[in-house]
Design an enzyme around this catalytic site. Structure first.
Site, PDB file in Angstrom:
ATOM      1  N   ARG A   1      -9.933   5.890  -3.446  1.00  0.00           N
ATOM      2  CA  ARG A   1      -9.009   4.973  -2.789  1.00  0.00           C
ATOM      3  C   ARG A   1      -7.549   5.351  -3.062  1.00  0.00           C
ATOM      4  O   ARG A   1      -6.680   5.153  -2.214  1.00  0.00           O
ATOM      5  CB  ARG A   1      -9.272   3.534  -3.254  1.00  0.00           C
ATOM      6  CG  ARG A   1     -10.675   3.031  -2.969  1.00  0.00           C
ATOM      7  CD  ARG A   1     -11.010   3.060  -1.506  1.00  0.00           C
ATOM      8  NE  ARG A   1     -10.282   2.042  -0.755  1.00  0.00           N
ATOM      9  CZ  ARG A   1     -10.279   1.955   0.562  1.00  0.00           C
ATOM     10  NH1 ARG A   1     -10.925   2.849   1.296  1.00  0.00           N
ATOM     11  NH2 ARG A   1      -9.613   0.983   1.172  1.00  0.00           N
TER      12      ARG A   1
ATOM     13  N   ARG B   1       0.857  -1.185   0.000  1.00  0.00           N
ATOM     14  CA  ARG B   1       0.000   0.000   0.000  1.00  0.00           C
ATOM     15  C   ARG B   1       0.895   1.236   0.000  1.00  0.00           C
ATOM     16  O   ARG B   1       1.974   1.226   0.614  1.00  0.00           O
ATOM     17  CB  ARG B   1      -0.938  -0.002   1.208  1.00  0.00           C
ATOM     18  CG  ARG B   1      -1.980  -1.119   1.157  1.00  0.00           C
ATOM     19  CD  ARG B   1      -2.954  -1.017   2.306  1.00  0.00           C
ATOM     20  NE  ARG B   1      -3.881  -2.144   2.347  1.00  0.00           N
ATOM     21  CZ  ARG B   1      -5.045  -2.198   1.708  1.00  0.00           C
ATOM     22  NH1 ARG B   1      -5.425  -1.148   0.983  1.00  0.00           N
ATOM     23  NH2 ARG B   1      -5.825  -3.253   1.785  1.00  0.00           N
TER      24      ARG B   1
ATOM     25  N   HIS C   1      -4.271   2.775  -1.873  1.00  0.00           N
ATOM     26  CA  HIS C   1      -4.077   1.910  -3.035  1.00  0.00           C
ATOM     27  C   HIS C   1      -3.307   2.642  -4.125  1.00  0.00           C
ATOM     28  O   HIS C   1      -3.422   3.865  -4.265  1.00  0.00           O
ATOM     29  CB  HIS C   1      -5.419   1.464  -3.622  1.00  0.00           C
ATOM     30  CG  HIS C   1      -6.095   0.382  -2.846  1.00  0.00           C
ATOM     31  ND1 HIS C   1      -5.563  -0.886  -2.713  1.00  0.00           N
ATOM     32  CD2 HIS C   1      -7.266   0.370  -2.162  1.00  0.00           C
ATOM     33  CE1 HIS C   1      -6.378  -1.624  -1.980  1.00  0.00           C
ATOM     34  NE2 HIS C   1      -7.415  -0.890  -1.629  1.00  0.00           N
TER      35      HIS C   1
ATOM     36  N   HIS D   1     -12.313  -2.662  -2.028  1.00  0.00           N
ATOM     37  CA  HIS D   1     -13.402  -1.701  -2.207  1.00  0.00           C
ATOM     38  C   HIS D   1     -13.814  -1.624  -3.680  1.00  0.00           C
ATOM     39  O   HIS D   1     -15.009  -1.649  -4.006  1.00  0.00           O
ATOM     40  CB  HIS D   1     -12.981  -0.318  -1.715  1.00  0.00           C
ATOM     41  CG  HIS D   1     -13.071  -0.141  -0.232  1.00  0.00           C
ATOM     42  ND1 HIS D   1     -12.297  -0.867   0.647  1.00  0.00           N
ATOM     43  CD2 HIS D   1     -13.845   0.682   0.536  1.00  0.00           C
ATOM     44  CE1 HIS D   1     -12.584  -0.484   1.892  1.00  0.00           C
ATOM     45  NE2 HIS D   1     -13.523   0.442   1.860  1.00  0.00           N
TER      46      HIS D   1
END
EC number: 3.1.3.9
Length: 358
Positions: free
Chosen positions: A171, A82, A177, A118
């Site tokens: 995101r 991440r 991300h 997500h």
């Protein structure tokens, strides 16, 4: 490895650009990140659709659960970093001049980053909803209706892609991300949803089938985890990284760990199977009241209101195994409430009212 570092560094540049130039849209982007939260499937989308169309509602739970299970397996295989921790540990920046990425309360996800859960959850459930809505208009035969169907098709798919792009940007904006991770998540979600468009067997699955599916998903994931652990590969490697580099320790939530999502989804699937195969469901949703608009509206309103109360039930996090058990029970209770408890109560109320009027 060099190509992946280049992909990550380009992703960091995109994140910096978004955080700098889209600051005015911060509240909207944070909201869209919440819209893409897979937990909304069980608390908002499913209660609405199940009361309108039980076939679509059932498919939605299966798609969400199986999609999130595949997401977990892919995360374990791909070992995706991440952004908020990668910039702190990579060696590609000279003189330790790592870029500064802003973090938010929803940034510190603890699982691996690829593919985005997500984005995958949002795309698969919205794909189910759009295709379900279009299945009604495709039956129209006259010329004017065909034109209306085409307009509806264009409108709904435009809404679909606007939502997916917004979720993906959100995101990336919060630095949880990289861009390639959300793109992969969107298309993986669409693929899972498309497979279930051609899997009618889920509509007639027995409780035994639900239990067998739950056991398979759990044992496969657990076996995969333990097998790699024997090879000295820790699939929970991302959790200490998240704890180390999260700007605020209070933003770390056990609910975002890999096994927490697995347990939550297995509970939802079990609750759906228990509800659909219950006498309460047969009595209420298969009876004469099930065709009434008033019955469906009351079920939707009561389901949404009841599920919001579940948000006030806080599961203790001091003991990890106890958290998983209670999380499973809470997740199972939500579809059970929507499928069986609420419709049965509404059915009983309407029947009592009819008797009094007669």
């Amino acid at each position: 490895s060099i190509k992946m570092d280049l992909l990550h560094s380009n992703g960091v540049l995109i994140i910096q650009h978004l955080q700098r130039d889209y600051r005015a849209y911060q509240d909207f982007l944070n909201f869209m990140s919440h819209v893409g939260d897979p937990r909304n499937i069980f608390s908002i989308y499913f209660p609405l659709w199940f009361q309108l169309n039980q076939v679509v509602g059932t498919k939605m739970i299966w798609v969400a659960v199986i999609g999130d299970w595949f997401n977990l397996i892919f995360k374990w295989i791909l070992f995706g970093h991440r952004p908020y921790w990668w910039v702190q540990e990579t060696m590609i920046y000279p003189n330790q001049s790592s870029p500064c990425l802003e973090q938010f309360p929803i940034t510190c996800e603890t699982g691996p980053g690829s593919p985005s859960g997500h984005a995958m959850g949002s795309s698969c459930v919205w794909y189910v909803m759009v295709t379900a809505a279009l299945s009604y208009t495709v039956r129209w035969k006259d010329k004017s209706a065909v034109t209306l169907h085409r307009l509806t098709w264009s409108f709904l798919w435009s809404i679909f892609w606007i939502i997916q792009i917004s979720v993906c940007i959100s995101r990336v904006f919060i630095a949880t991300h990289f861009p390639h991770q959300v793109v992969l998540g969107v298309f993986a979600g669409i693929l899972v949803a498309e497979v279930f468009e051609h899997t009618p067997a889920i509509q007639t699955a027995s409780l035994r089938m639900y239990i067998k599916t739950n056991l398979f998903l759990f044992l496969f994931a657990l076996g995969f985890y333990l097998s790699l652990k024997l090879l000295d590969i820790d699939l929970l490697w991302s959790v200490p990284k998240a704890k180390k580099w999260c700007a605020n320790p209070d933003w770390i939530n056990i609910d975002t760990t890999p096994f927490a999502g697995l347990v939550r989804n297995l509970g939802a699937l079990f609750g759906l199977g228990l509800g659909i195969n219950s006498e309460m469901f047969i009595t209420s949703c298969k009876g004469k009241n099930s065709c009434k608009i008033s019955f469906r509206i009351l079920c939707i309103a009561a389901s949404l209101a009841t599920l919001q109360l579940y948000n006030f039930v806080k599961i203790p996090t001091h003991t990890e195994y106890l958290f998983y058990i209670l999380s499973f029970c809470k997740s199972a209770a939500m579809p059970l409430t929507v499928v069986a408890l609420v419709p049965y109560c509404v059915h009983s109320l309407m029947r009592t009212t009819e008797k009094k009027l007669n």
